[in-house]
Every structure is written in C-alpha cells, then in structure tokens.
Design a protein around this motif. Structure first.
Motif, mmCIF file in Angstrom:
data_model
loop_
_atom_site.group_PDB
_atom_site.id
_atom_site.type_symbol
_atom_site.label_atom_id
_atom_site.label_comp_id
_atom_site.label_asym_id
_atom_site.label_seq_id
_atom_site.Cartn_x
_atom_site.Cartn_y
_atom_site.Cartn_z
ATOM 1 N N LYS A 1 0.900 -1.179 -0.124
ATOM 2 C CA LYS A 1 -0.168 -0.112 -0.008
ATOM 3 C C LYS A 1 0.749 1.449 0.087
ATOM 4 O O LYS A 1 1.962 1.491 0.897
ATOM 5 C CB LYS A 1 -0.995 -0.121 1.158
ATOM 6 N N ALA A 2 0.766 2.137 -1.081
ATOM 7 C CA ALA A 2 1.315 3.412 -1.066
ATOM 8 C C ALA A 2 0.300 4.276 -0.646
ATOM 9 O O ALA A 2 -0.683 4.623 -1.331
ATOM 10 C CB ALA A 2 1.849 3.731 -2.454
ATOM 11 N N GLU A 3 0.695 5.304 0.182
ATOM 12 C CA GLU A 3 -0.159 6.434 0.699
ATOM 13 C C GLU A 3 0.813 7.693 0.562
ATOM 14 O O GLU A 3 1.890 7.737 1.008
ATOM 15 C CB GLU A 3 -0.506 6.089 2.158
ATOM 16 N N LEU A 4 -0.103 8.658 0.297
ATOM 17 C CA LEU A 4 0.433 10.192 0.247
ATOM 18 C C LEU A 4 -0.689 11.106 1.171
ATOM 19 O O LEU A 4 -1.907 11.197 0.401
ATOM 20 C CB LEU A 4 0.773 10.717 -0.959
ATOM 21 N N ASN A 5 -0.178 11.648 2.260
ATOM 22 C CA ASN A 5 -0.908 12.414 3.077
ATOM 23 C C ASN A 5 -2.275 11.918 3.441
ATOM 24 O O ASN A 5 -3.557 12.426 3.263
ATOM 25 C CB ASN A 5 -1.177 13.881 2.302
ATOM 26 N N GLY A 6 -2.301 10.452 3.805
ATOM 27 C CA GLY A 6 -3.529 9.920 4.237
ATOM 28 C C GLY A 6 -4.364 9.583 2.762
ATOM 29 O O GLY A 6 -5.317 8.545 3.163
ATOM 30 N N LYS A 7 -3.988 9.611 1.638
ATOM 31 C CA LYS A 7 -4.732 9.202 0.485
ATOM 32 C C LYS A 7 -3.894 8.047 -0.081
ATOM 33 O O LYS A 7 -2.781 7.961 -0.058
ATOM 34 C CB LYS A 7 -4.763 10.134 -0.562
ATOM 35 N N ILE A 8 -4.748 6.963 -0.541
ATOM 36 C CA ILE A 8 -4.061 5.924 -1.117
ATOM 37 C C ILE A 8 -3.526 6.085 -2.521
ATOM 38 O O ILE A 8 -4.415 6.456 -3.276
ATOM 39 C CB ILE A 8 -4.995 4.692 -1.113
ATOM 40 N N ALA A 9 -2.287 6.091 -2.791
ATOM 41 C CA ALA A 9 -1.873 6.064 -4.214
ATOM 42 C C ALA A 9 -1.983 4.895 -5.036
ATOM 43 O O ALA A 9 -2.594 5.004 -6.080
ATOM 44 C CB ALA A 9 -0.155 6.744 -4.140
ATOM 45 N N PHE A 10 -1.658 3.795 -4.313
ATOM 46 C CA PHE A 10 -2.047 2.513 -5.160
ATOM 47 C C PHE A 10 -2.045 1.274 -4.118
ATOM 48 O O PHE A 10 -1.200 1.596 -3.003
ATOM 49 C CB PHE A 10 -0.973 2.226 -6.360
ATOM 50 N N ILE A 11 -2.551 0.211 -4.431
ATOM 51 C CA ILE A 11 -2.591 -1.027 -3.583
ATOM 52 C C ILE A 11 -2.140 -2.058 -4.599
ATOM 53 O O ILE A 11 -2.921 -2.332 -5.683
ATOM 54 C CB ILE A 11 -4.025 -1.242 -3.035
ATOM 55 N N VAL A 12 -1.412 -2.738 -4.244
ATOM 56 C CA VAL A 12 -0.939 -4.163 -5.039
ATOM 57 C C VAL A 12 -1.163 -5.383 -4.094
ATOM 58 O O VAL A 12 -0.470 -5.142 -2.888
ATOM 59 C CB VAL A 12 0.499 -3.997 -5.643
ATOM 60 N N GLU A 13 -1.818 -6.257 -4.382
ATOM 61 C CA GLU A 13 -1.985 -7.568 -3.800
ATOM 62 C C GLU A 13 -1.618 -8.720 -4.781
ATOM 63 O O GLU A 13 -2.181 -8.843 -5.781
ATOM 64 C CB GLU A 13 -3.367 -7.640 -3.494
#
Length: 154
Positions: free
Chosen positions: A70-82
């Motif tokens: 999970k990549a987050e920037l300022n509390g917003k999700i940039a991307f999720i990879v599963e």
C-alpha cells in the motif's frame, strides 16, 4: 546399496515444477488526482509478506508468496497491489528439512519473479516501477518459529 537408495540419492533435493500468479489486484483509487499530488512528493509504502505452504502429494508441495503493498500520500491511497504467487515444488529431503525448505528456499526462488511482476504492474499503472528490496526469508522463518513457540520456552 539398493536400486531405490541409488535413485533417491540421484534425485535433486529441490525441484521447481511450476510457478504461477494465483491472484493479483492493482488499484489506484485516487486516480487521476493522485498523479498530480505525487509530482512533488513521495508516498509512504508499506509491504506485508506472508508465506503459505501446503502438501499436495508425497514430496510435492505448493508454496505461496503473498505480498500486500500500500502506497499512501498524506492519508490518500496512491496504489494498492495484492499479489499471491505460487509454486509447486518437489522436495527430496529428510522430513526435518521440509519446513525450512518450503519457507526459506522456495520463496527465495520465487522472489525474483514476484519482484519483476510488482515492478511491471506499478510501472504499467502509471507510477515509477517499485523495486522491492530483497527479503530475508531466514529471518521470517525464525520469527515464525518464535511466534509458534510456547511462551514458556522463550
């Protein structure tokens, strides 16, 4: 030495029979605005690794390497990879070596392919390719043993 003993000695201790993507998901829930926000900042990235091994037949096992990123920037999700990446392995080792082989050597063999898939999917998703750092599967194995050990034996 009997013919069976000679054949057993000639078998490799570890054989990769197949490897495959069992399940994969890539999400960019904040698109397209997240791309603008990422031009001036780097996201915080969390990587979770799980290993799962199960017997299929005698000496035949499936080992699955699961990554949740999970990549987050300022509390917003940039991307999720599963990603759940599996391999089928034949192990010709004494019983006491099966678990370490499954949880150390098998994921070590699968990891370069997992790393490549993650890099490709993040690049194809509009981000710089995410290059996973090497994973210390020996340390993960030791942690797992400590977690499974009874409290009194610590």
């Amino acid at each position: 030495m009997s013919d069976n003993e000679q054949q057993e000695q000639a078998l490799p201790p570890l054989q990769v029979n197949a490897q495959y993507i069992k399940d994969m998901s890539f999400e960019v829930p904040g698109a397209p605005t997240i791309f603008v926000e990422l031009q001036n900042a780097s996201p915080d990235i969390a990587v979770q690794v799980n290993l799962n091994a199960q017997p299929l037949q005698e000496n035949l096992y499936e080992m699955t390497l699961q990554l949740n990123i999970k990549a987050e920037l300022n509390g917003k999700i940039a991307f999720i990879v599963e990603l759940s990446y599996g391999g089928v392995f034949t192990l010709n080792v004494p019983a006491e070596h099966v678990q370490p082989m499954l949880l150390i050597e098998c994921p070590r063999l699968l990891f370069p392919f997992v790393r490549n898939i993650i890099a490709d999917v993040t690049r194809d998703g509009g981000f710089p390719p995410m290059l996973l750092q090497p994973i210390d599967f020996v340390q993960l194995y030791r942690q797992r043993l400590e977690e499974l050990a009874p409290e009194g034996n610590a």
